[in-house]
Design a protein around this motif. Structure first.
Motif, short mmCIF file in Angstrom:
data_model
loop_
_atom_site.label_atom_id
_atom_site.label_comp_id
_atom_site.label_asym_id
_atom_site.label_seq_id
_atom_site.Cartn_x
_atom_site.Cartn_y
_atom_site.Cartn_z
N GLU A 10 1.34 0.26 -2.00
CA GLU A 10 2.76 0.62 -2.11
C GLU A 10 3.66 -0.61 -2.23
OE1 GLU A 10 1.99 4.72 0.44
OE2 GLU A 10 3.04 3.02 1.37
N ALA A 35 0.07 4.46 -7.95
CA ALA A 35 0.52 4.98 -6.66
C ALA A 35 0.83 6.47 -6.75
CB ALA A 35 1.74 4.21 -6.18
N ARG A 39 -1.28 9.46 -4.88
CA ARG A 39 -0.59 10.37 -3.94
C ARG A 39 -0.81 11.83 -4.35
NH1 ARG A 39 3.42 8.77 -0.59
NH2 ARG A 39 4.85 10.43 -1.25
#
Length: 509
Positions: A10, A35, A39
């Motif tokens: 992140e 990212a 997720r």
């Protein structure tokens, strides 16, 4: 201070959102996209898995595979890559050990996996990456994650025939990769050309060095390692700067004269591990790429990649062995004799390692964990775990560490204790030999040498008489076109024995 791998992902995605994170022959992904995809996969997986379980992955290495791995981590789990080239029986044995609730595959390999009748649910990676992000579910998982949670499980061969699952946690990877990238000055300007399969710990250095620094990781297709033209074109087109490769992969470059076809002039560092680097091959690389920094890395999967490094700073002659160098920061290396004391200059001992990088043991295997991860025998004042590598290393009179052999490859022959690695080094130094491997036929009491190159038994035997005592000269020889390799890119001794047996049966058949 980052405590989880997800913190690193992140932070880099926030700092370099549009920078290419991973690229393969077919696709690429930026850090922001990585990212987001991770997720999404993590959100979908939370409905199928509990934290601190292991998610299996059955697919080729790719940009999407990395996103799947990190998705498992977002779900609070560890991941385990399953090798497509392994037989179904081995895959099923690994899944039985893991007790994995799910295996993730892609559409290209779904039928192949289903045919194995695996004892768990099968999920498609494409569906996971396309799922909606559930921020609340991810936050619930994240709140209970610790830096000592498992990150991945890599399976290595076990002497009993049952694979051993090495469990490595977030803290170990963060600690090692932080040191690794600082020592070798890896930054966002680098392009790491990934050679290793994702079930081999060499790939950990590629994946997490990229995530930590913002370097781009270019995933070299496995098939290119049988096609030197495609391999060199890929390295040059991607403008690779750093190779963290297995020794056998580099030997492929020199054996196939790949660098004479096209030279990647952007390369600045070549770091190698897995086996002893043959000096002939190293010298050929150094002649063709003289401005590159060469580093000998040493260490097994059980200590998160490596525990020592040696930056090549001088010329070595054939027959010499590269030193192991110095230990990485926050890792303590001990050479322990059979009597349980530290080896003195001139002595050989088993290399043992202490520190944060030591793995968490073998998955669901307390007996083998207890045998390899033990109390430091030099004291009993407090719990001081070391990992016993099983590697025999000699401390030279000048204080340098030099790899000798595996304890498993130490034999008793004609009343003498012999390290097969010493014979291999002597053979490899001879003209007309490019690689060598020795095995011991216990039932016959004979040393069998496999060699690559034009030198025959007579030439090799004559050459060895100049450097080795008579009892160390192999009794049998077999020439092979190339050394068969196992999944980790190391010489496959079992495959060599099968070749020998087949040749013997054909001769007597």
């Amino acid at each position: 201070m980052h405590t989880l791998i997800l913190d690193v992902l992140e932070a880099t995605a926030a700092r370099l959102p549009e920078k290419t994170a991973f690229v393969d022959a077919e696709s690429s992904v930026t850090f922001a996209q990585l990212a987001s995809l991770s997720r999404a996969a993590g959100s979908a997986l939370t409905a199928h898995v509990a934290p601190r379980t292991v998610v299996g992955f059955y697919m080729d290495k790719s940009v999407q595979t990395v996103a799947g791995f990190l998705g498992a981590v977002y779900a609070g789990c560890a991941y385990a890559q399953l090798n497509l080239r392994h037989p179904a029986a081995r895959i099923l044995a690994i899944l039985e050990t893991l007790g994995a609730p799910v295996v993730v595959t892609d559409r290209a390999h779904e039928a192949q996996l289903r045919a194995m009748e695996v004892p768990c649910d099968i999920l498609l990676l494409e569906d996971l990456l396309d799922a909606p992000i559930d921020g609340a579910a991810l936050a619930r998982v994240r709140a209970q994650m610790l830096d000592v949670d498992p990150l991945y499980v890599n399976f290595t061969s076990g002497s009993t025939g049952t694979p051993k699952g090495v469990v490595v946690g977030h803290r170990s990877v963060l600690d090692f990769i932080r040191c690794f990238t600082e020592i070798f000055a890896i930054t966002e300007r680098d392009v790491l050309a990934n050679q290793a399969p994702f079930d081999f710990d060499v790939s950990v250095k590629d994946i997490y060095s990229g995530l930590m620094t913002g370097a781009t990781v270019a995933i070299v297709p496995t098939a290119y390692f049988t096609n030197p033209v495609k391999l060199m074109d890929f390295l040059c087109d991607q403008r690779a700067t750093v190779l963290v490769w297995a020794v056998s992969a580099l030997c492929f470059l020199t054996t196939m004269n790949a660098l004479e076809y096209r030279t990647p002039d952007t390369l600045r560092a070549i770091l190698f591990s897995g086996e002893v680097m043959p000096i002939k091959h190293l010298n050929k690389l150094r002649a063709l790429l003289p401005d590159v920094t060469y580093v000998n890395l040493y260490g097994p999967t059980e200590i998160t990649c490596n525990c020592t490094y040696y930056i090549v700073d001088r010329e070595f002659a054939p027959g010499e062995t590269l030193p192991l160098g110095v230990s990485f920061p926050n890792e303590r290396v001990l050479l322990l004799t059979e009597e349980g004391r530290e080896a003195r200059p001139g002595e050989t001992g088993e290399l043992c390692v202490a520190g944060t990088a030591v793995a968490m043991g073998y998955y669901k295997d307390p007996a083998r964990t207890a045998a390899a991860f033990t109390q430091n025998p030099l004291h009993s004042d407090y719990l001081d775990l070391i990992y016993r590598t099983g590697d025999l290393v000699r401390l030279t009179e000048t204080g340098e560490m030099v790899y000798v052999s595996r304890k498993d490859f130490q034999i008793k022959h004609m009343g003498h204790r012999i390290e097969l690695g010493e014979i291999e080094t002597a053979i490899s130094a001879l003209p007309g030999v490019s690689r060598a491997c020795c095995v011991y036929l216990h039932d016959k009491g004979k040393i069998l040498a496999f060699t690559c190159g034009e030198a025959d038994k007579r030439v090799i035997t004559e050459g060895l008489r100049q450097t080795l005592p008579a009892y160390m000269i192999p009794n049998l020889f077999m020439q092979v076109d190339q050394m068969p390799l196992n999944k980790n890119g190391k010489i496959d001794r079992n495959a060599l024995l099968e070749l020998y047996q087949a040749k013997k049966e054909a001769r007597h058949g």
